[in-house]
Design a protein around this motif. Sequence first.
Motif, PDB file in Angstrom:
ATOM      1  N   LYS A  12      -0.132  -8.448   2.982  1.00 33.71           N
ATOM      2  CA  LYS A  12      -0.386  -7.013   2.943  1.00 33.71           C
ATOM      3  C   LYS A  12       0.757  -6.257   3.627  1.00 33.71           C
ATOM      4  O   LYS A  12       1.273  -6.703   4.658  1.00 33.71           O
ATOM      5  N   CYS A  13       1.105  -5.121   3.075  1.00 35.45           N
ATOM      6  CA  CYS A  13       2.092  -4.254   3.725  1.00 35.45           C
ATOM      7  C   CYS A  13       1.513  -2.867   3.808  1.00 35.45           C
ATOM      8  O   CYS A  13       1.556  -2.128   2.837  1.00 35.45           O
ATOM      9  N   PRO A  14       0.912  -2.468   4.913  1.00 40.07           N
ATOM     10  CA  PRO A  14       0.713  -3.275   6.111  1.00 40.07           C
ATOM     11  C   PRO A  14      -0.657  -3.951   6.060  1.00 40.07           C
ATOM     12  O   PRO A  14      -1.502  -3.558   5.241  1.00 40.07           O
ATOM     13  N   ASP A  15      -0.894  -4.916   6.939  1.00 39.16           N
ATOM     14  CA  ASP A  15      -2.267  -5.417   7.051  1.00 39.16           C
ATOM     15  C   ASP A  15      -3.067  -4.409   7.892  1.00 39.16           C
ATOM     16  O   ASP A  15      -2.503  -3.476   8.483  1.00 39.16           O
ATOM     17  N   ILE A  16      -4.365  -4.587   7.915  1.00 42.96           N
ATOM     18  CA  ILE A  16      -5.249  -3.582   8.538  1.00 42.96           C
ATOM     19  C   ILE A  16      -4.905  -3.346  10.014  1.00 42.96           C
ATOM     20  O   ILE A  16      -4.983  -2.214  10.509  1.00 42.96           O
ATOM     21  N   SER A  17      -4.470  -4.404  10.697  1.00 45.20           N
ATOM     22  CA  SER A  17      -4.168  -4.255  12.129  1.00 45.20           C
ATOM     23  C   SER A  17      -2.896  -3.437  12.325  1.00 45.20           C
ATOM     24  O   SER A  17      -2.796  -2.622  13.260  1.00 45.20           O
TER      25      SER A  17
ATOM     26  N   PHE B  18       0.834  -1.216   0.000  1.00 43.73           N
ATOM     27  CA  PHE B  18       0.000   0.000   0.000  1.00 43.73           C
ATOM     28  C   PHE B  18       0.858   1.251   0.000  1.00 43.73           C
ATOM     29  O   PHE B  18       1.609   1.499   0.954  1.00 43.73           O
ATOM     30  N   ARG B  19       0.760   2.032  -1.054  1.00 48.00           N
ATOM     31  CA  ARG B  19       1.366   3.357  -1.059  1.00 48.00           C
ATOM     32  C   ARG B  19       0.249   4.402  -1.151  1.00 48.00           C
ATOM     33  O   ARG B  19       0.483   5.578  -1.386  1.00 48.00           O
TER      34      ARG B  19
ATOM     35  N   MET C 125      -8.877  -6.758  -0.558  1.00 49.70           N
ATOM     36  CA  MET C 125      -7.436  -7.009  -0.409  1.00 49.70           C
ATOM     37  C   MET C 125      -7.112  -7.540   0.981  1.00 49.70           C
ATOM     38  O   MET C 125      -6.307  -8.455   1.141  1.00 49.70           O
ATOM     39  N   GLU C 126      -7.770  -6.946   2.002  1.00 45.32           N
ATOM     40  CA  GLU C 126      -7.522  -7.392   3.373  1.00 45.32           C
ATOM     41  C   GLU C 126      -7.967  -8.838   3.577  1.00 45.32           C
ATOM     42  O   GLU C 126      -7.332  -9.589   4.302  1.00 45.32           O
ATOM     43  N   ARG C 127      -9.078  -9.209   2.931  1.00 40.55           N
ATOM     44  CA  ARG C 127      -9.598 -10.570   3.092  1.00 40.55           C
ATOM     45  C   ARG C 127      -8.766 -11.593   2.322  1.00 40.55           C
ATOM     46  O   ARG C 127      -8.824 -12.782   2.595  1.00 40.55           O
ATOM     47  N   SER C 128      -7.993 -11.104   1.349  1.00 39.04           N
ATOM     48  CA  SER C 128      -7.295 -12.026   0.434  1.00 39.04           C
ATOM     49  C   SER C 128      -6.115 -12.731   1.100  1.00 39.04           C
ATOM     50  O   SER C 128      -5.697 -12.371   2.198  1.00 39.04           O
ATOM     51  N   ARG C 129      -5.610 -13.732   0.372  1.00 35.49           N
ATOM     52  CA  ARG C 129      -4.408 -14.437   0.821  1.00 35.49           C
ATOM     53  C   ARG C 129      -3.131 -13.662   0.523  1.00 35.49           C
ATOM     54  O   ARG C 129      -2.046 -14.079   0.919  1.00 35.49           O
TER      55      ARG C 129
END
Lengths: 458, 458
Positions: A295-300, A267-268, A288-292
């Motif tokens: 993530k950079c970063p994930d939602i948390s 994520f930029r 995207m968050e639900r996907s495999r």
Amino acid sequence: MGENIPDEVMKNPALVKELADVAKDEALLQGVLMRIQESPNSSELVTYAPFTLFPSPVPKAVFLQALEVQTHFNTLVDKISQDSDFLQEALANTIEVDDFTARLFRIHQQILEEGRSQKIVLGLNRSDYMLDQRQDGTSALKQIEINTFAASFGGLSSRTPDVHRHILKVAGRPEESRQILDNNPAAGLARAVAKAWELYGSERAFVMFLVEEVQRNIFDQRYVESELWRRNIPTIRKRFDDVCGSGSLDQDKRLFVDGKEVAVVYFRNGYMPQNYTSEECWDARLMMERSRAVKCPDISTHLAGTKKVQQVLARPGVLEKFFPDQPEAVKQIRATFAGLYTLDMGPEGDQTVEMALAAPDRYVLKPQREGGGNNIYGAEIRQVLEGLKDATQRTAYILMDKINPAPVQNYLLRQGGPLTLSNCLSELGAFGAYVRHGIDARHLLPHSCHFCCILSEE
Amino acid sequence: MGENIPDEVMKNPALVKELADVAKDEALLQGVLMRIQESPNSSELVTYAPFTLFPSPVPKAVFLQALEVQTHFNTLVDKISQDSDFLQEALANTIEVDDFTARLFRIHQQILEEGRSQKIVLGLNRSDYMLDQRQDGTSALKQIEINTFAASFGGLSSRTPDVHRHILKVAGRPEESRQILDNNPAAGLARAVAKAWELYGSERAFVMFLVEEVQRNIFDQRYVESELWRRNIPTIRKRFDDVCGSGSLDQDKRLFVDGKEVAVVYFRNGYMPQNYTSEECWDARLMMERSRAVKCPDISTHLAGTKKVQQVLARPGVLEKFFPDQPEAVKQIRATFAGLYTLDMGPEGDQTVEMALAAPDRYVLKPQREGGGNNIYGAEIRQVLEGLKDATQRTAYILMDKINPAPVQNYLLRQGGPLTLSNCLSELGAFGAYVRHGIDARHLLPHSCHFCCILSEE
């Protein structure tokens, strides 16, 4: 590191003009580039990214301190991101008044309920500091904020050391030139992204840069892309719209965009409310968050970077909770904290308001959100706090001690700008990169990177 | 080297658009830069230097041939520069009709009369070729010209291999990407300049780049400057005007400009009549030639690069004179010659005129001077030859066989240009660098550099 530049150089207009010309060309040759304001989505015309003619000196001890504490900050951010109770408690009041944070939090909750479909987490953080001037003339490293989302300038700052080395040589200061340390955040960031991509385990899958609509700072990202391609890792650049239009999850929650499997979403974009121009953008973020995809970063981890969390961490006993057996880590982290005060409704927040109104020059009023440039200083603090229609709105802010760095004289070079000696205030940024795989934290060593940016001119 | 790019890439508009965007950004990041036409003396706005999306394939044998023969060309140019009788005879007719060559020749004569004050000679040449298409489908390396003065693009072409490697990877052609050879003329040129500077023997003395009034291509030169500074060799950039205004020779003929001793004058300007905007420019040129500074090139080497000399060399027996015991060198050099014909007054020149008028499409009419872009083709040859007010003016030209390279399909990327598939004709340039110290030729090994430029689109 390094002494200041002597007046015989600093105040010789003909020499400074020549040095500025050489510096701009060297910056351009080294790729310290930006697109221009008039055509931010085209590379037909570009300019040098703003930079200072001379490097900004940083005391060695303070610099090493920033690198050393970065490992602990990586661990801290990562632990917070896994502690849903902590996040819920810390953000409870913020969510009530800030729609944006609330929305992010709902996605976070939905992911928790569904169960995370990807155990690999990629963190690329940048912790920003100012050097607070103390009475005795020494300076103390004080954290301004930690960016867990779209931390930028890792690319461009990889090339500035060579620019400053060159300019110091041309200025007849070869010894100072040799003192400039290497810096290569782009390589470090790419190494972590590459690790995440490898762990995902599909050679054909792409690293997707989720990019902004307006892309003036594209070159900063291109560095990381080029580093990945050098490792034969394919990358694509997509906007929210592209993901809305052509993104989907298969039955195993693998993310496909434009027919390509995505191993890593970097994520930029997506850290400000205005980045989500439609409901579809929010749908895309959720997908995207639900996907495999990693993530950079994930939602948390995104939520772990909010100002409110930063403020809660400064409360007595909170750091100890995350480092129960590591008093040294707690001490190192806490040493970088400036005073941080809640503005949540209640007696503690009321006291903060009183404090701020009594001496607004001593504080900075900061909105919870990422993005920078929205801080409120001095008399305006009073205006904002007194002007809030609903007192509960103050919860959308935190109050922080204003840090007093010593201004350093330098020439700020930026497209079309005048060549004048200014008092510059700098930030020092330390990048940290890590990949966690499941519960066993398999941290990459944080790579030691530094970055000096000019905050403002006095 | 390398096969052509397949149609599935070449003729996929969406992919080509994406690749062009990536290529432009990579070129910018790598420093393949140019200032823009609107502000050629400012680096506030820059663009990528024109380049092709895909690399231009060159058969390996032909490429190696160009590198191998370069050593002989270095030797040849250097021997010619020391043979004043040869230069006088070769240029006798040219001098009568071409004021510019005549003026250079007078400086050359004055230096001979006074005696050269510097025994070190620095040569940075670039021999340019086209690949003549033969009936059997193979191609022959044919020299277009050899540049002994201000041979450019050694800097920018040092960075194009990485751009093309990157783009082939992104295009899904990793094998072709690996086939791209390294290329670093900038380092090779700088090595030779550094050697000349060392031999001059003064640590405080500068390498002076004698630069143009209009400096769009400054970045090409900045590469060499940066390489020199990396070796702690100081450089300055000065125009003719600066030398007129602040240049002087001391009693030992040491050159000082702006108070700085000059060890090496690297001419990047002065090859066209219009470069000498006043008589003072000519005075400055003479002063530099008379000085103890090492010249790149000196006046004799400048004259050795004229078209007339090129044409004389193609005459039977002339190469043998310079390489009396080296039939192999003669053979290698001669193999690269296209047919070259005199237009001097006399029966031989009359025959050339007849030949040209009978089949103008088979020839190129070339002015004696350096600079490029002034060649005359096809029907215009007839116009020029028939339109000469005074027949003796034809001596200002030579006639050359037109070379017929096979066009290669490619996308030419240049600021604001359309993205269209074109038939491109390329030149292959081989750089050669040498330093001679006195009569004992102490040649540096020629560094192997290649350079492909686009001549024209069909």
